[in-house]
Scaffold this active site. Sequence first.
Site, mmCIF file in Angstrom:
data_model
loop_
_atom_site.group_PDB
_atom_site.id
_atom_site.type_symbol
_atom_site.label_atom_id
_atom_site.label_comp_id
_atom_site.label_asym_id
_atom_site.label_seq_id
_atom_site.Cartn_x
_atom_site.Cartn_y
_atom_site.Cartn_z
ATOM 1 N N GLU A 183 0.821 -1.208 0.000
ATOM 2 C CA GLU A 183 0.000 0.000 0.000
ATOM 3 C C GLU A 183 0.855 1.259 0.000
ATOM 4 O O GLU A 183 1.989 1.245 0.489
ATOM 5 C CB GLU A 183 -0.856 0.015 1.276
ATOM 6 C CG GLU A 183 -2.340 -0.131 1.069
ATOM 7 C CD GLU A 183 -3.034 1.077 0.459
ATOM 8 O OE1 GLU A 183 -2.538 1.651 -0.532
ATOM 9 O OE2 GLU A 183 -4.093 1.441 0.968
ATOM 10 N N ASP A 184 0.315 2.334 -0.528
ATOM 11 C CA ASP A 184 1.026 3.605 -0.496
ATOM 12 C C ASP A 184 1.006 4.223 0.900
ATOM 13 O O ASP A 184 2.029 4.652 1.417
ATOM 14 C CB ASP A 184 0.446 4.585 -1.536
ATOM 15 C CG ASP A 184 -1.061 4.803 -1.414
ATOM 16 O OD1 ASP A 184 -1.742 4.122 -0.605
ATOM 17 O OD2 ASP A 184 -1.592 5.670 -2.146
ATOM 18 N N ASP A 187 -3.881 5.691 6.403
ATOM 19 C CA ASP A 187 -4.323 6.965 6.975
ATOM 20 C C ASP A 187 -5.309 6.639 8.108
ATOM 21 O O ASP A 187 -4.884 6.292 9.203
ATOM 22 C CB ASP A 187 -4.929 7.772 5.819
ATOM 23 C CG ASP A 187 -5.335 9.187 6.180
ATOM 24 O OD1 ASP A 187 -4.776 9.749 7.129
ATOM 25 O OD2 ASP A 187 -6.216 9.740 5.501
ATOM 26 N N PHE A 190 -1.350 16.473 4.163
ATOM 27 C CA PHE A 190 -1.677 15.832 2.902
ATOM 28 C C PHE A 190 -0.429 15.788 2.034
ATOM 29 O O PHE A 190 0.238 16.790 1.831
ATOM 30 C CB PHE A 190 -2.820 16.543 2.181
ATOM 31 C CG PHE A 190 -3.489 15.613 1.199
ATOM 32 C CD1 PHE A 190 -4.436 14.691 1.627
ATOM 33 C CD2 PHE A 190 -3.127 15.619 -0.144
ATOM 34 C CE1 PHE A 190 -5.022 13.803 0.730
ATOM 35 C CE2 PHE A 190 -3.704 14.735 -1.044
ATOM 36 C CZ PHE A 190 -4.657 13.825 -0.602
ATOM 37 N N VAL A 191 -0.099 14.588 1.555
ATOM 38 C CA VAL A 191 1.115 14.409 0.759
ATOM 39 C C VAL A 191 0.778 13.953 -0.659
ATOM 40 O O VAL A 191 -0.298 13.414 -0.904
ATOM 41 C CB VAL A 191 2.084 13.395 1.423
ATOM 42 C CG1 VAL A 191 2.611 13.926 2.743
ATOM 43 C CG2 VAL A 191 1.427 12.031 1.620
ATOM 44 N N ARG A 214 1.052 11.715 -9.545
ATOM 45 C CA ARG A 214 1.490 10.410 -9.025
ATOM 46 C C ARG A 214 2.900 10.056 -9.516
ATOM 47 O O ARG A 214 3.554 9.190 -8.966
ATOM 48 C CB ARG A 214 0.549 9.293 -9.496
ATOM 49 C CG ARG A 214 -0.865 9.384 -8.955
ATOM 50 C CD ARG A 214 -1.620 8.129 -9.353
ATOM 51 N NE ARG A 214 -3.059 8.238 -9.161
ATOM 52 C CZ ARG A 214 -3.693 7.907 -8.048
ATOM 53 N NH1 ARG A 214 -3.028 7.471 -7.001
ATOM 54 N NH2 ARG A 214 -5.006 8.021 -7.965
HETATM 55 P P1 IMP Z 1 -7.473 5.239 4.734
HETATM 56 O O1 IMP Z 1 -8.595 4.315 4.365
HETATM 57 O O2 IMP Z 1 -7.998 6.475 5.429
HETATM 58 O O3 IMP Z 1 -6.371 4.577 5.522
HETATM 59 O O4 IMP Z 1 -6.905 5.844 3.402
HETATM 60 C C1 IMP Z 1 -6.066 5.190 2.573
HETATM 61 C C2 IMP Z 1 -6.086 5.803 1.190
HETATM 62 O O5 IMP Z 1 -6.362 7.215 1.217
HETATM 63 C C3 IMP Z 1 -4.725 5.673 0.574
HETATM 64 O O6 IMP Z 1 -4.586 4.451 -0.105
HETATM 65 C C4 IMP Z 1 -4.649 6.884 -0.322
HETATM 66 O O7 IMP Z 1 -5.178 6.567 -1.600
HETATM 67 C C5 IMP Z 1 -5.521 7.921 0.321
HETATM 68 N N1 IMP Z 1 -4.745 8.919 1.083
HETATM 69 C C6 IMP Z 1 -4.697 9.063 2.418
HETATM 70 N N2 IMP Z 1 -3.895 10.082 2.786
HETATM 71 C C7 IMP Z 1 -3.396 10.583 1.635
HETATM 72 C C8 IMP Z 1 -2.483 11.667 1.338
HETATM 73 O O8 IMP Z 1 -1.941 12.379 2.203
HETATM 74 N N3 IMP Z 1 -2.232 11.874 0.025
HETATM 75 C C9 IMP Z 1 -2.787 11.130 -0.981
HETATM 76 N N4 IMP Z 1 -3.630 10.118 -0.742
HETATM 77 C C10 IMP Z 1 -3.944 9.849 0.545
HETATM 78 MG MG MG Z 2 -5.858 8.167 -3.496
#
Ligand code: IMP
Ligand code: MG
Length: 184
Positions: free
Chosen positions: A102-103, A106, A155-156, A168
């Site tokens: 995963e990237d 969050d 936010f990154v 990207r």
């Molecule tokens: P989560 O479900 O809140 O953990 O979010 C995960 C997804 O939100 C990641 O796979 C990203 O696609 C997106 N995301 C969360 N934070 C960022 C950020 O700072 N920049 C870009 N995408 C983000």
């Molecule tokens: Mg995204």
Amino acid sequence: MQDYRNFLEEILIPTDKLQARITELAEQINADYQGKNLHMICILRGGILFLADLMRQVDLPHTIDFMAVSSYGTGARKSTGQVRIALDLKEDIHDRDVLLVEDIVDSGYTIASVLEMLATRHPRSLKVCTLLDKAERREVEVPIDYRGFTIPNKFVFGYGLDLDEYYRNLSFIGTVNPEKYQPP
Ligand code: IMP
Ligand code: MG
């Protein structure tokens, strides 16, 4: 679309630091998955650059697959907690040693739901490798087995991560100056 240099606040993780850390993660994976049936699953689209660089340094026979889930749409900056499969895996994961790539984690909702869905398909093992961990924002607990960097609550974008689907391609991770960024 704007040139990213107009709203880049700072380069949080430069290219060389990213690559050096990916080398270390790959070394850990090489040690841990000796003799196993490693199957790396990339969560589209944010994880693609990370997977591509990581797998080049994984010196073990392995396979890859992709899945896409959607947690929130363009413009929204917060997970809804609702995650659905937008594109499912091509292959069965039964009896495979699955490593989710995963990237960023969050809120944790995306990985938590994906883990729950994949566990029902009976992999031999199931672990998580995330490049970035925005730990302060966690709303649901998720096990992270391999973590590139813990980052602050900002936010990154870049290195797979998008800002309204753009940028990207950048080889580093940057933060956004919200006063200078104009959403499309
Ligand atoms: P989560 O479900 O809140 O953990 O979010 C995960 C997804 O939100 C990641 O796979 C990203 O696609 C997106 N995301 C969360 N934070 C960022 C950020 O700072 N920049 C870009 N995408 C983000
Ligand atoms: Mg995204």
